[in-house]
Every structure is written in structure tokens, then in C-alpha cells.
Design a protein around this motif. Structure first.
Motif: not given
Lengths: 467, 437
Positions: A177-179, A339, A341, A382-386, A411, A414, A417-419
């Protein structure tokens, strides 16, 4: 001295692929465990299929033994040698370790392969030398000999692990469920050059949740792109009578110069002004008053996460123009607080990458190098590249691919959710209250002016900065 | 029977992470190679560092030895640090650990570990029994009155240990300090009652990892990778807004009593990067969250959101200079001048500061055991001394960190370092309050 192989990363990968997607475990290394037949057998008997690699000057050759052996077992042996970067092979039938290791000085017969560790020499018959493309001034002296156990990259144990991970990801996603329940569904916008695999990614996600391959979104690789309408796809959860908690928004592909998605449309999409099935026009952006224009979009209409989609095989050959466009869009996303990715598709069609590599794709050498290029050229972390592999031509689902797709999707959720969490930090308490209120009590019960009078302080969208 | 480990794939992955991003390579498996010490020795002699795993029904006990197995007893007689751990099935991330100086004896079907003359653990291969002495079993949480029958014993080679001497310290640090540090920071309260939240400002050149550090801190507390602060590299700063990020524990948890403030990166050129005249406003707390920074023109008191009478809680309590450790030799004189100018500003406001060196690969290897401070070999490096002197930040307030930018999952070793740096920043900030008139 460390027990580590002398094979280069590339040689190891080639060899692993050559014998059908294996991973190697170094069991014996002559310079560490001594040039001794007894030591070799102690370490390597009963270890399952093994591969022996011999390093003689410029030559790298060896023997692949498909079965586990004991000292006197007769086992099938395939010899191989590296020629430049290609591998040549020669099947020499069955032999036992006790004879090819201990009978170097026996009278030469046709059995083809003899090793003497003490003298560091390997010998074969002429025909074998020829087949392997080795120089025919035998025997070859060598300075190192290594033996590896070969395990399938996707053996039963790993497949069990993958299936468990698959089920867990699927279950997590269903109950996600969204934030703070600000919205019911996360909107993920797919952006990228024409033919990058945006629509295919949607098809793949849908397939994973459906349990069989589906091709709802039309896919093609035409230069103009098949998707010229803005489509927002919601997927029904086949196990529950409600939609899954995300909507994938498929846009027209980005093109060179004036072609493809109109750059000005992107901001409208991000802020939620454009509705489903809007017919894109490359030459001009949507204008208020258009039948697909939403005047006062709510939080649920906005984009909560954006994904740049690229074909992993062509991402480094993007034109300057395209790179500039992408950087510009990224600035725009940051400005809007969305946000983002990066999604690299078609990883399965990369050179040297096998299905087995998909289980640990981020540690696979060729993929790692590619990610670093993307990081350097386009400036994404790098961690934003999937990385994913879409369902484009197959009809059966593969749990290994599913896990990649689901992990990427997780990802993205998530990121969304940060947004959403970041939104809350604004003084939006009242707005959220309004929004919830609108959702809970049917919207049509409220007097229309609350929602529609522009400039009204009660309008929920005002404080969400959707001017 | 196939030579395949009993570990599940997810266990294997977590173990490799817990043991410091190593690879485990199966060498010996009792059910295939036989329950004999001679078989273990055949397969495992001279294979480098190993971990011996003993599988009891729901618990797994591991013994990590840096010293290789050897057929000569003398070699094993010298006591060396050995890492013992245990975990419940499938939750290798919550392992219990103990480090003991151990001698090893392998003879007559038994594998025995001694610590200061006492037998602490023995594996009787002939009848597949494991016995652990009281103190070790307490430390590992394996409660037993007598010998335990185990299911299987496997030995793996541990590949990827780069620095032998600090390795054990490095992995114990993560398992021992991570959770206590996390708990400490979760329940942290500023000692000064008049301030409910501590504000830490990150300043530094473009692309030095300010936003990445914020994401890293948030990630540790969230328990997953977060990307709230936009990161990436470009010629100009990716961050264009002044942002105050509160930190939350868990998904639905409360906000913690500190926030990190992110600004635009400094650039050597004039008119690019953070405007120098903005800095005093930021330090005093006049600048509102989400203010769009302009490299050419500072905020003015006429700005609608300008905080004209900032209270103590709005101001910055600690400044962290963030610098890429790989770039400290190439800092241009203009950048140095800018940094010095910033430092003057900071000092005149009486704000404490720390120096944070980012992009340090394997930073945990530079750290001392207990304090997690950098050890002498690191601090003696002239360039670090140089930067610390240049900014007049004492060396004990200089930290190294490796942000989460190149992985997709959390790593307990990185977590520990990030948490440690954060705790030190908070302590430095408290000094600021104590110094107040």
C-alpha cells in the motif's frame, strides 16, 4: 599464496558458458597444492563434474570431465583449448584419472591425453593437437594447473530459492500500500527512446501477475514507435477483485530532434494533466481545453515515479541529441520532485549473458561494465539503474525473469514512496485531509465549486503546487 | 550425490554479505566425502581461510578460520582469532557471534577448538556430535545440556578477504555495533532541552556525495534503499534546492530528532554552484525548506518565505564538509579559497564542524577496532592531514564513509559506518549547544 584462479574474468565466463552455464569452484591449484597427482586426486575426487585448466605459456587448454570420479573410474573426457578468445574442443572418449595422471611414460597409444605434474608436461596425440589448434611440437610444458568443480548456475537448490523469492515478491506486491495510504495506486511513467521496450515492460509486468504471457500493449520496433497514444494501464489482480496497487503509464517514445514525444508534454504528464488515450502530437504540446486535459489534477493523477527505459545493447550509442533530451528531462523530474530510476531492458540478449546469469545479474561482469558506462555517460547513480529482461518472444513464463521484473517494480514502488513521503513534508496537512475526504465521501456529493473554482483555497490541488 | 551445499540460496546470500561481501566455495561435504577427519584434511588443506558449517536441526553454527586447514598439527597450535557464529534457519542476518583466540586440533576423528587451554567447541565426526562449552553456547545462543547430534558438516573456502589483519574486526564490528548503534540513534534525544531537533548541514563541492549521504542515512533507518534526495552526476549540481530532510525510522515510524540539510554543491567558478552569500543565511536558519537556489543571487529578506527571525531550532547546529576522498589532491585553489571562506563564516557563527570524506572503498578497513575512528595509517596520510588542517577541522572529527550509490541492497558493514558517522555528528552538534552563552 592465495587460492585464486589465473583465468581472466572473460576467459572464465567464456568457459562457463561453453559448458552450459556453470559456476566454477576452484578445488586444486598446482602452485599452491603442489605439483602432485596424489594431491590433485585428494582434492578433486567425488566433487561432481570438474574442469581442469592447464596454462602453458601462451596456451590455455584443459579437460572437462562431466562426471564425478574416483581414482580408477573411467569417465568421459572432452579436451578444449583457447584459440584467441574462441574455444575449440576434442572429445577423446573415456579414460581414468589413474591412467592419464600416472602413466605419462607408458608406451604411447591412441588414448590421446597424458599429464605429468612433476615434470609439468602435457601430451596428446597429433590428431588431437591439430583439432585443438595447438602447435604440434609436443609435448607442451606448463607452469600451472587448476581444477574446478562445475555446478549449474540454476541447479535445483537455486531454482528453489528463486521460486521462494518470486512468491515472496509477488505476495509483497499484492499487499503493498502506498505511503500512508495517500493514494490507492502508484503511477509509474515509462520514458525512453522509441523501441526501448517501454510497452514490453508493461506486457511483462502484466504477464508476471497474470501467470501467463500476455501482449496487451502493442509492441514494435518501427522507427516512429508503435505507441503514439498516452496509455495508463492498470492491472487487475487475478486473485482478488481489485486492481494491483500501481498503474504503468506508457508514453510515446522519445525521438531525434523534433520527432517523438513532445518535450513540453512531459511536464503536463508529470503533473497529471493528461488523461488516458491522449493522442500525442510531436509538434505541439497539449493545451488546456483539450478533451484529454485535466484542469485540476489530484495527487492520484500525478506521476509518482518515472523510469527511463533503454535497450541495454544500444544505450551507449545514444545520439548527443538524445542524451541532451534525457538530461533535460531528468532536470525537469528533479524540479517536479519526482523520483526516477533507469530500466535497462533486453539484458538477456547481451553478449555472453546467459539465463543463469539472471539470478545475480548485478554481479555479472559484462552487465557491471555496462552499468558503469551508463553511470558515466548519463550521470545516473549506479543503484538507480535496474536491469530486466522483458517477455518479447516467448510464450512461457520463467521465474528467473519474473524475479528481475518484480525486483525492478519493487524498487519503483519504493521510489514512489519516497516521493509521497517527501510530499508530506510540505505543509500539506489540510490538503491531505481534503484529499482523503474526497476519496472517502463520494466526490459527487460535494458541491462542485469546492473542486472546480480556480484559486479557491479549498481546492485540493492548489497546495500540491499543480499550477 | 551432488556436491551441493545445504544452505538455501537466500541463506547463502545473506551469509556472504554478513561475512563482508565474500564468496563461499564448498570444498567438503560430510554426506558425500565421508565423516572422517582425513577427508576434511584431504579436501581442505591449504585452501586459505575457511568457514566450517555445522547444521543442527534449526540452528547453524559456523566457525570462520583465517588460518588454513593443515595436516601438520604444529601449524594449528598457534592461537589465532577465530570467528564463531550461529543463526536460526533462514535468518542469517541476525547471527550471534563471538571471537576467540583459538588453537585447533584435528585428530582421531575429532575437530577440537581450544581457547586458553580450554576446549570450547568440538566436532566428533565419527558419531556426528557437536559439543560447545557453556560460555560459547551462551554467546551463540545455542542452549544444550549435552552433545548435540548434527545433520551435516560442510567446509567452504572464503574468497574475497582483502585485508587479513583487520578482517575479523571488520565483520564483528558490523554484527556487534550495527544494531546497538541503530537502537541508540532511534532513542536519541538532544541533551539541550530547548532544541527538539538537531540540524546538520552538508556542504561541499559539486558531486561530492552530499545528497548520497542523506539517502544513505535514510536508507539505513528505512531498512531499504531510498532515493529521496536526487543524486547523479552532471557538470552542474543536481541539487538546486535547499532541502531539510527529516529522518524517519521504518516505514510508518516516527521522525527522529535530527534532520540533514542539503544544499547545492560548491563550484570553483563564480556564478556556478551555491552562491557564497547564501551561506550565512543558511547557517542562521533564515532559508526556508525547498528554496530554489540561484547561483548568481542570494536570498533576500524580501523573499516571501524568508525566515526573518530564526530561532535557535531553525539554525544549523553542525556543518559537515563533504569531500570526495579521491579528489582531495586535485582541489583547485579557487575551490580551496571558497572552502576557507565558508569555514570563516561557519566559525564566526560558532558552529561546530566535521569533515566527511566520501567514496572511500573499503573504508571499514581503515578503522580502529572499538571506536570506529580512523586508525593511524589512515590519518597519517598527508592529504587527509592537509584537508583537515586547511579547514581547521580536528582529525578526530574527520570521518570516512562509503555511501549507498553502487548497490541495490543494504549492507550491514556500510550501515555501521554510516550510523557511526551520524552519531559523531550529533555529538559534535551537542558541543555547540554547550558552548552557547
Amino acid at each position: 599464496m592465495a587460492v585464486a584462479t589465473r583465468l581472466t574474468g572473460m576467459q572464465e565466463k567464456k568457459l562457463q558458458n561453453y559448458f552450459g552455464g556453470k559456476q566454477f569452484t576452484l578445488l586444486y591449484k598446482a602452485t599452491v597444492h603442489e605439483f602432485s597427482e596424489d594431491n590433485l586426486l585428494q582434492k578433486c575426487c567425488d566433487q561432481g563434474p570438474t574442469v581442469m585448466v592447464i596454462y602453458g605459456g601462451a596456451y590455455v587448454l584443459g579437460a572437462y570431465i562431466r562426471e564425478s570420479y574416483k581414482r580408477d573410474d573411467r569417465v568421459p573426457i572432452v579436451l578444449f583449448a583457447f584459440q584467441e578468445n574462441e574455444i575449440s574442443e576434442c572429445n577423446i572418449g573415456v579414460d581414468s584419472p589413474s591412467s592419464f595422471l600416472y602413466q605419462y611414460n607408458r608406451k604411447w597409444d591412441d588414448s590421446g591425453f597424458l599429464l605429468n605434474l612433476e615434470q609439468k608436461k602435457v601430451n596428446m596425440n597429433l590428431d588431437t593437437f591439430k583439432k585443438l589448434g595447438l602447435p604440434q611440437n609436443r609435448p607442451i610444458s606448463f607452469e600451472e594447473c587448476e581444477v574446478f568443480r562445475c555446478e549449474d548456475l540454476l541447479d535445483k537448490r537455486i531454482m528453489k530459492g528463486i521460486t521462494q523469492l518470486h512468491d515472496k515478491l509477488l505476495a509483497d506486491m499484492r499487499i503493498y500500500r502506498p505511503h500512508r495510504d495517500l493514494i490507492h495506486q502508484i503511477r509509474i511513467l515509462l520514458l525512453g527512446p522509441t523501441g526501448a521496450g517501454k510497452s514490453s515492460f508493461f506486457n511483462s509486468v502484466k504477464s508476471v501477475f497474470r501467470g501467463h504471457v500476455t501482449h496487451q500493449a502493442l509492441v514494435g520496433s518501427d522507427t516512429t514507435g508503435v505507441s503514439d497514444k498516452y496509455r495508463t494501464y492498470s492491472i487487475k489482480d487475478p486473485r482478488a477483485d481489485r486492481p494491483l496497487p500501481f498503474i504503468l503509464c506508457d508514453s510515446m517514445g522519445l525521438g531525434e530532434r523534433e520527432k517523438g514525444l513532445c518535450m513540453d508534454d512531459i511536464v503536463y504528464i508529470l503533473k497529471g494533466h493528461i488523461s488516458d488515450r491522449y493522442q500525442f502530437d510531436s509538434t505541439k504540446a497539449i493545451t488546456p481545453g483539450h478533451s484529454n486535459y485535466i484542469d485540476y489534477p489530484l495527487l492520484k493523477d500525478r506521476i509518482h515515479c518515472a523510469a527511463f527505459v533503454f535497450d541495454i545493447n544500444s544505450v551507449e550509442y545514444l545520439s548527443r541529441d538524445m542524451m541532451a533530451k534525457i538530461k533535460k528531462i531528468r532536470r525537469e523530474l528533479i524540479k517536479c520532485g519526482v523520483v526516477h530510476v533507469v530500466l535497462l531492458t533486453h539484458v538477456d540478449s547481451m553478449d555472453l549473458v546467459t539465463r543463469g546469469d539472471l539470478r545475480d545479474i548485478y554481479s555479472c561482469m559484462p552487465v557491471k561494465l555496462k552499468l558503469e558506462t551508463v553511470h558515466r555517460e548519463l550521470g545516473f547513480a549506479l543503484s538507480d539503474i535496474l536491469v530486466v529482461s522483458n517477455y518479447t518472444s516467448e510464450w512461457e513464463l520463467d521465474p528467473v525473469k519474473d524475479v528481475l521484473i518484480l525486483s525492478a517494480l519493487r524498487q519503483m514502488l519504493w521510489a514512489a514512496d519516497d516521493f509521497l513521503e517527501d510530499l508530506l513534508l510540505e505543509e500539506t496537512g489540510r490538503c491531505i485531509w481534503w484529499y482523503r475526504h474526497l476519496e472517502v465521501s463520494a466526490v459527487w456529493l460535494l458541491p462542485a465549486w469546492i473542486c472546480w473554482v480556480p484559486g479557491s483555497s479549498l481546492c485540493p490541488c492548489r497546495s500540491l503546487s499543480c499550477e | 550425490m551432488a556436491v551441493t551445499t545445504r544452505l538455501t540460496w537466500s541463506e547463502e546470500k545473506s551469509l556472504q554479505k554478513m561475512l563482508g561481501n565474500v564468496s563461499l566455495r564448498l570444498l567438503y561435504k560430510s554426506s558425500v566425502h565421508g565423516n572422517k577427519t582425513s577427508s576434511i584434511l584431504d579436501k581442505c588443506t591449504c585452501q586459505g581461510p575457511t568457514v566450517t558449517m555445522i547444521y543442527i536441526r534449526n540452528t547453524t553454527v559456523g566457525i570462520l578460520m583465517l588460518r588454513p586447514y593443515s595436516k601438520t598439527y604444529d601449524h594449528l597450535k598457534r592461537p589465532t582469532p577465530t570467528f564463531y557464529f550461529s543463526y536460526q534457519r533462514n535468518i542469517a542476518t541476525e547471527m550471534r557471534t563471538e571471537v576467540l583466540e583459538t588453537e585447533t586440533k584435528i585428530a582421531s576423528g575429532q575437530l577440537v577448538f581450544y581457547s586458553s587451554g580450554q576446549e570450547v567447541l568440538s566436532v566428533c565426526l565419527n558419531d556426528t556430535k557437536l559439543s560447545i562449552n557453556d560460555s560459547l553456547s551462551k554467546a551463540l545462543g545455542v542452549y544444550t545440556r549435552s552433545d548435540i547430534n548434527y545433520l551435516e558438516c560442510e567446509v567452504f573456502r572464503v574468497e574475497g578477504i582483502e585485508d587479513d589483519t583487520n578482517y575479523i574486526r571488520k565483520i564483528t564490528r558490523a554484527t556487534k555495533h550495527r544494531n546497538p548503534l541503530l537502537a541508540e540513534l532511534r532513542t536519541y534525544k538532544p541533551c539541550a532541552d530547548f532544541v527538539s531537533k538537531i540540524r546538520i548541514l552538508l556542504l561541499g563541492p559539486v558531486g561530492s556525495g552530499k545528497s548520497s549521504f542523506i539517502n544513505s542515512v535514510k536508507s539505513v533507518f528505512q531498512g531499504r534503499l531510498t532515493r529521496q534526495a536526487p543524486v547523479g552526476s552532471d557538470v552542474t549540481s543536481i541539487t538546486e534546492q535547499y532541502r531539510i530532510y527529516p529522518i524517519k525510522y521504518g516505514n510508518y515510524g516516527d521522525y527522529l530528532p535530527f534532520s540533514l540539510c542539503d544544499s547545492m554543491g560548491l563550484h570553483e567558478k563564480e556564478g556556478v554552484g551555491l552562491c557564497m552569500d547564501d551561506i550565512p543565511y543558511i547557517l542562521k536558519g533564515c532559508m526556508p525548506d525547498r528554496y530554489q537556489l540561484n547561483p548568481n543571487k542570494p536570498i533576500t529578506p524580501n523573499h516571501p518565505n524568508f525566515i526573518s527571525t530564526p530561532s535557535l531550532k531553525d539554525s544549523i547546529h553542525c556543518v559537515a564538509y563533504v569531500i570526495d576522498i579521491n579528489s582531495i589532491n586535485d582541489l583547485s585553489s579557487k575551490m580551496v579559497a571558497k572552502l576557507k571562506q565558508v569555514q570563516k563564516e561557519v566559525l564566526s557563527c560558532g558552529i561546530a564542524c566535521v569533515l566527511l570524506l566520501t567514496k572511500v572503498t573499503n573504508c571499514s578497513e581503515f578503522l580502529q577496532d572499538n571506536s570506529l575512528n580512523m586508525d593511524k595509517s589512515m590519518t597519517s596520510q598527508s592529504q587527509i592531514m592537509h584537508v583537515s588542517k586547511m579547514l581547521s577541522v580536528p582529525i578526530y572529527n574527520t570521518f570516512v564513509v562509503e555511501n549507498y550509490t553502487s548497490e541495490w541492497e543494504l549492507d550491514p558493514l556500510k550501515d555501521t559506518q554510516i550510523l557511526f558517522v551520524l552519531r559523531q555528528m550529533l555529538r559534535v552538534a551537542e558541543d555547540f549547544f554547550e558552548d552557547l552563552p
